[in-house]
Write a protein that holds these residues in place. Structure first.
Motif, PDB file in Angstrom:
ATOM      1  N   TRP A 175      62.895   4.212  35.557  1.00  0.00           N
ATOM      2  CA  TRP A 175      62.757   3.645  36.899  1.00  0.00           C
ATOM      3  C   TRP A 175      61.346   3.119  37.153  1.00  0.00           C
ATOM      4  CZ3 TRP A 175      64.366   8.574  35.779  1.00  0.00           C
ATOM      5  CH2 TRP A 175      63.443   9.605  35.982  1.00  0.00           C
ATOM      6  N   PHE A 209      79.131   0.982  38.238  1.00  0.00           N
ATOM      7  CA  PHE A 209      79.324   2.226  38.975  1.00  0.00           C
ATOM      8  C   PHE A 209      80.773   2.254  39.427  1.00  0.00           C
ATOM      9  CE2 PHE A 209      74.803   1.059  39.559  1.00  0.00           C
ATOM     10  CZ  PHE A 209      74.295   2.040  38.730  1.00  0.00           C
ATOM     11  N   MET A 251      82.402   2.538  43.117  1.00  0.00           N
ATOM     12  CA  MET A 251      81.884   1.606  44.118  1.00  0.00           C
ATOM     13  C   MET A 251      82.600   0.275  43.992  1.00  0.00           C
ATOM     14  SD  MET A 251      77.802   1.870  44.007  1.00  0.00           S
ATOM     15  CE  MET A 251      76.981   3.328  43.448  1.00  0.00           C
ATOM     16  N   GLN A 276      64.420  -0.332  49.147  1.00  0.00           N
ATOM     17  CA  GLN A 276      65.425  -0.229  50.200  1.00  0.00           C
ATOM     18  C   GLN A 276      65.048   0.930  51.121  1.00  0.00           C
ATOM     19  OE1 GLN A 276      69.581  -0.572  49.112  1.00  0.00           O
ATOM     20  NE2 GLN A 276      69.046  -1.283  47.081  1.00  0.00           N
ATOM     21  N   GLY A 317      66.666   2.324  53.435  1.00  0.00           N
ATOM     22  CA  GLY A 317      67.749   3.284  53.656  1.00  0.00           C
ATOM     23  C   GLY A 317      68.001   4.213  52.491  1.00  0.00           C
ATOM     24  N   GLU A 318      67.326   3.975  51.362  1.00  0.00           N
ATOM     25  CA  GLU A 318      67.471   4.898  50.242  1.00  0.00           C
ATOM     26  C   GLU A 318      66.601   6.125  50.429  1.00  0.00           C
ATOM     27  OE1 GLU A 318      66.741   3.107  46.483  1.00  0.00           O
ATOM     28  OE2 GLU A 318      68.742   2.245  46.362  1.00  0.00           O
ATOM     29  N   LEU A 341      65.460   9.438  52.081  1.00  0.00           N
ATOM     30  CA  LEU A 341      66.200  10.479  52.780  1.00  0.00           C
ATOM     31  C   LEU A 341      65.846  10.545  54.266  1.00  0.00           C
ATOM     32  CD1 LEU A 341      68.192  12.723  52.588  1.00  0.00           C
ATOM     33  CD2 LEU A 341      66.434  14.197  51.635  1.00  0.00           C
ATOM     34  N   ALA A 382      67.702   7.554  55.957  1.00  0.00           N
ATOM     35  CA  ALA A 382      69.139   7.374  55.753  1.00  0.00           C
ATOM     36  C   ALA A 382      70.002   7.720  56.972  1.00  0.00           C
ATOM     37  CB  ALA A 382      69.591   8.159  54.526  1.00  0.00           C
ATOM     38  N   TRP A 404      67.273   0.792  58.783  1.00  0.00           N
ATOM     39  CA  TRP A 404      67.545   0.045  57.548  1.00  0.00           C
ATOM     40  C   TRP A 404      68.634  -1.004  57.676  1.00  0.00           C
ATOM     41  CZ3 TRP A 404      72.563   1.089  56.402  1.00  0.00           C
ATOM     42  CH2 TRP A 404      73.087   2.334  56.790  1.00  0.00           C
ATOM     43  N   ARG A 414      77.062   9.942  57.949  1.00  0.00           N
ATOM     44  CA  ARG A 414      75.972   8.968  58.038  1.00  0.00           C
ATOM     45  C   ARG A 414      75.198   8.877  56.737  1.00  0.00           C
ATOM     46  NH1 ARG A 414      72.496   8.033  63.432  1.00  0.00           N
ATOM     47  NH2 ARG A 414      74.167   7.086  64.624  1.00  0.00           N
ATOM     48  N   LEU A 415      74.910  10.057  56.196  1.00  0.00           N
ATOM     49  CA  LEU A 415      74.126  10.104  54.963  1.00  0.00           C
ATOM     50  C   LEU A 415      74.875   9.407  53.828  1.00  0.00           C
ATOM     51  CD1 LEU A 415      71.399  11.453  54.595  1.00  0.00           C
ATOM     52  CD2 LEU A 415      72.571  13.413  53.592  1.00  0.00           C
ATOM     53  N   ASN A 453      77.236   7.163  53.990  1.00  0.00           N
ATOM     54  CA  ASN A 453      77.489   5.732  54.192  1.00  0.00           C
ATOM     55  C   ASN A 453      76.202   4.904  54.212  1.00  0.00           C
ATOM     56  OD1 ASN A 453      80.125   6.376  54.320  1.00  0.00           O
ATOM     57  ND2 ASN A 453      80.434   5.832  56.464  1.00  0.00           N
ATOM     58  N   SER A 454      75.077   5.542  53.966  1.00  0.00           N
ATOM     59  CA  SER A 454      73.797   4.833  53.984  1.00  0.00           C
ATOM     60  C   SER A 454      73.457   4.376  52.560  1.00  0.00           C
ATOM     61  CB  SER A 454      72.705   5.779  54.482  1.00  0.00           C
ATOM     62  OG  SER A 454      72.415   6.714  53.462  1.00  0.00           O
ATOM     63  N   PRO A 455      72.416   3.565  52.412  1.00  0.00           N
ATOM     64  CA  PRO A 455      71.968   3.225  51.058  1.00  0.00           C
ATOM     65  C   PRO A 455      71.620   4.477  50.238  1.00  0.00           C
ATOM     66  CG  PRO A 455      71.003   1.711  52.631  1.00  0.00           C
ATOM     67  CD  PRO A 455      71.708   2.775  53.438  1.00  0.00           C
ATOM     68  N   PHE A 456      71.199   5.542  50.891  1.00  0.00           N
ATOM     69  CA  PHE A 456      70.944   6.790  50.165  1.00  0.00           C
ATOM     70  C   PHE A 456      72.239   7.307  49.530  1.00  0.00           C
ATOM     71  CE2 PHE A 456      70.704  11.511  50.169  1.00  0.00           C
ATOM     72  CZ  PHE A 456      69.655  11.669  49.281  1.00  0.00           C
ATOM     73  N   ARG A 470      74.682   5.453  48.574  1.00  0.00           N
ATOM     74  CA  ARG A 470      74.951   4.561  47.445  1.00  0.00           C
ATOM     75  C   ARG A 470      74.105   4.978  46.235  1.00  0.00           C
ATOM     76  NH1 ARG A 470      74.419  -0.633  49.933  1.00  0.00           N
ATOM     77  NH2 ARG A 470      72.210  -0.633  49.474  1.00  0.00           N
ATOM     78  N   LEU A 471      72.859   5.331  46.519  1.00  0.00           N
ATOM     79  CA  LEU A 471      71.969   5.823  45.460  1.00  0.00           C
ATOM     80  C   LEU A 471      72.572   7.063  44.786  1.00  0.00           C
ATOM     81  CD1 LEU A 471      69.223   6.393  44.010  1.00  0.00           C
ATOM     82  CD2 LEU A 471      68.384   7.272  46.163  1.00  0.00           C
ATOM     83  N   LYS A 496      75.722   7.929  44.656  1.00  0.00           N
ATOM     84  CA  LYS A 496      76.909   7.558  43.877  1.00  0.00           C
ATOM     85  C   LYS A 496      76.513   6.899  42.560  1.00  0.00           C
ATOM     86  CE  LYS A 496      80.112   6.579  47.664  1.00  0.00           C
ATOM     87  NZ  LYS A 496      80.954   5.508  48.197  1.00  0.00           N
ATOM     88  N   SER A 497      75.440   6.114  42.577  1.00  0.00           N
ATOM     89  CA  SER A 497      75.032   5.454  41.332  1.00  0.00           C
ATOM     90  C   SER A 497      74.602   6.504  40.311  1.00  0.00           C
ATOM     91  CB  SER A 497      73.921   4.428  41.596  1.00  0.00           C
ATOM     92  OG  SER A 497      72.688   5.061  41.871  1.00  0.00           O
ATOM     93  N   LYS A 554      66.357   3.761  39.875  1.00  0.00           N
ATOM     94  CA  LYS A 554      66.585   4.948  40.689  1.00  0.00           C
ATOM     95  C   LYS A 554      66.010   6.174  39.994  1.00  0.00           C
ATOM     96  CE  LYS A 554      68.674   1.973  43.016  1.00  0.00           C
ATOM     97  NZ  LYS A 554      67.790   1.212  43.903  1.00  0.00           N
ATOM     98  N   HIS A 557      66.711  15.933  46.092  1.00  0.00           N
ATOM     99  CA  HIS A 557      66.901  15.720  47.528  1.00  0.00           C
ATOM    100  C   HIS A 557      68.269  16.206  47.988  1.00  0.00           C
ATOM    101  CE1 HIS A 557      63.589  12.464  48.009  1.00  0.00           C
ATOM    102  NE2 HIS A 557      63.122  13.697  48.012  1.00  0.00           N
TER     103      HIS A 557
END
Lengths: 259, 359
Positions: free
Chosen positions: A81, A98, A101, A114, A116-117, A119, A122, A128, B189-190, B192-195, B197-198, B200-201, B214, B222
């Protein structure tokens, strides 16, 4: 040497890079460099170490010896990363999408910074949402250019093999790379689509000044687009030069091209 | 014989709320991030011990209890209960402080647990965490200063002890349900956020996630911190519900109950977790002799009914994995900002055709 004989600084430089797995020397002392804006083909027989070289450059494997610098910084000790953060992005030979998704969400994983990534942000969409909308629109345009807009809401596992390949490549471009390493971007796709993938590469290079190293077995397509090829054989760079010269080179013909 | 629902419902609701928080935390860790934290009960017990230790000791000091009364035993517990009954502000304040402390300590311990998680693959991590949970329970049993060892630590009052009998349980049930609802919204909320998605990846392909920038170990740390903080809150709520801390309450079955709720309801689907938690609350309820008595069923089975709970939990896991591996409600496309934008998106004419060089 660049145009006019001026020395250009190396963009990516590998010095005597080695990686072995047990008794197999997958990468056996590779020294080479790539200049900014170049489009380089990396070819060679199966098992010659091409994908391992990508894995070593992107931090998937740490090299056993040698050094790798990107834009002057050592990257061979960094985590994947961190190497991505410097602008080196890759795609995989077998798409590693993935699975849980949708297509659009796959394309939204690589974008950088991002909000929103994080914590702390989020659970608070206000922090975000605007960025997410912009990124999504960007991603949708990228998908559309790669003929993936019709399947944007599908699960990534529910699209055709060719579409997976296109998604793998478009996803990589979403990471705003400086250097893009593409591992067989056209394997398993129709030849018309293969041409389109290379046209996309050329366009990205012209519009955004990206640098490409492309592993490819479809030489008839590759040689139309690249001005330089590296030929690997048994972990070593066997040839470095123009595609026209490669097909004339006795060692290359012997090791890879045959007949 | 009429069933006394005014007594039964608050108990069921409280159990459901606690189970729901526990299951949501496991769903975030396992469903979204692929980390099978089978040591869930350990983080639950950390919250329980934190809440029990803080509440009993502070009450003891506030009540100015005489030195010759045993802190850990019934007379000490009686002093604490009496103090709580006459000091609503003190016990409510202590409840809030205990909950916050449990969340923070649980999250910190969870973050530490991520350390082996960075080095172990999922199934090995699961085994290690089961062992951590059991080691924690054995420690709690044997180290008396913590919470009374095998005898437990009684006298953690209901935060509504100052209300009339029964009203205290009803009020507590409503409070637990409200906290569980808040946790549910937080989890949704957590994820469904980009977090989300992170996460899930990292779950779907850790290597690909890493080369796409990532920091997978950080993401795991976290989510294990968040999940463990939530589990610790559930543990604290449990302690105020049963009004004691008892080491042998924290058996591996608690972890597996959370696993069962998530697998039954549907992995990575919070609505499924809701269904799973409700179902397992009922299973828990019908396999306790005391509840049969409350229901007015006067039946003495020729075996220990408690063990049916273990059998049923195992059976549900096996049956679901065999016949409905995605659970009752499978993971679906979620209502994220990106999906909403993508749904209403029209391909603009300018990008309709890919640029062609061969024109």
């Amino acid at each position: 040497m660049g145009p006019g004989g001026r020395a250009l600084p190396d963009f990516l430089r590998l010095d005597d890079v080695r990686k072995r797995f047990g008794g197999i020397r997958a990468v056996d002392g590779v020294t080479t460099s790539v200049r900014e804006g170049e489009l380089v083909g990396l070819i060679g027989p199966n098992g010659s170490g091409k994908s391992t070289l990508f894995n070593v450059i992107t931090g998937v494997y740490a090299p056993d010896a040698g050094s790798i610098t990107f834009r002057g910084d050592r990257v061979d000790t960094l985590d994947p990363w961190e190497i991505f953060a410097k602008g080196v992005v890759r795609s995989f030979q077998n798409p590693r999408l993935f699975r849980g998704m949708t297509v659009i969400e796959n394309a939204l994983v690589p974008p950088r910074e991002q909000a929103g990534e994080r914590l702390v942000n989020a659970p608070i969409p206000k922090r975000w949402e605007a960025q997410e909308v912009t990124l999504t629109e960007d991603a949708l345009e990228t998908l559309a250019r790669n003929q993936l807009d019709a399947v944007r809401l599908n699960w990534a596992t529910e699209v055709s093999g060719g579409q997976m390949k296109l998604l793998e490549v478009s996803r990589a471009t979403m990471g705003r790379p400086r250097l893009l390493l593409l591992d067989e971007p056209t394997a398993g796709v129709a030849s018309k689509l293969a041409e389109e993938i290379f046209q996309t590469i050329v366009r990205l290079r012209e519009e955004h000044g990206l640098t490409f190293v492309v592993i490819e077995h479809r030489l008839e397509v590759l040689f139309d687009y690249v001005e330089r090829v590296l030929v690997m054989h048994e972990g070593k760079i066997l040839f470095d030069g123009k595609p026209e010269a490669a097909v004339e080179d006795a060692a290359v013909v012997d090791a890879y091209l045959g007949e | 014989m009429a069933v006394d629902f005014s007594f039964l419902l608050p108990l069921l609701a409280t159990s459901f709320g606690i189970y729901l928080i526990l299951a949501l935390s496991f769903n975030l860790e396992y469903g979204y991030a692929g980390q099978p934290n089978l040591g869930k009960v350990f983080f639950y017990s950390v919250g329980a011990y934190a809440a029990g230790a803080i509440t009993t000791r502070v009450l003891w000091a506030l009540a100015g209890a005489p030195a010759n009364v045993a802190f850990m035993q019934a007379p000490g517990a009686a002093i604490r209960q009496a103090f709580a009954r006459s000091n609503p502000g003190a016990i409510l304040g202590l409840f809030v402080v205990s909950l916050l402390a449990a969340a923070v300590i649980g999250a910190a311990v969870g973050y530490l647990a991520a350390y082996p998680a960075l080095r172990l693959r999922g199934d090995f991590l699961a085994i290690v965490l089961i062992a951590v949970g059991e080691a924690g329970r054995v420690f709690g049993r044997n180290y008396e200063p913590l919470a009374g060892g095998v005898f437990g630590l009684p006298g953690v009052p209901n935060p509504f002890a100052w209300l009339p009998a029964r009203a205290d349980y009803a009020a507590y049930a409503i409070l637990v349900l409200a906290i569980a609802a808040g946790m549910y919204l937080f989890a949704v909320r957590l994820s469904n956020s980009p977090f989300g998605r992170l996460l899930k990846s990292v779950r779907d392909d850790e290597l690909a996630a890493s080369v796409y920038g990532k920091d997978a170990p950080r993401a795991k740390g976290h989510i294990l911190a968040i999940g463990s903080g939530m589990a610790a809150v559930a543990g604290a709520l449990y302690v105020f519900y049963v009004q004691q801390v008892y080491a042998d309450d924290f058996i591996p079955l608690i972890s597996f109950a959370a696993v069962t709720m998530v697998i039954l309801g549907g992995v990575a689907n919070h609505k499924g977790t809701l269904v799973g938690a409700a179902f397992m609350t009922l299973v828990d309820f019908v396999t306790r002799p005391v509840f049969l008595a409350i229901l007015g069923i006067n039946w003495q089975p020729p075996f220990d009914l408690n063990y049916v709970r273990y059998l049923v939990t195992g059976l549900i896991i096996v049956l679901v994995l065999l016949f409905r591996p995605k659970g009752l409600l499978a993971e679906g496309p979620v209502d994220t900002v990106a999906m909403r934008v993508a749904q209403s998106w029209k391909t603009p004419a300018t990008v309709d055709e890919p640029a062609r060089d061969d024109s």
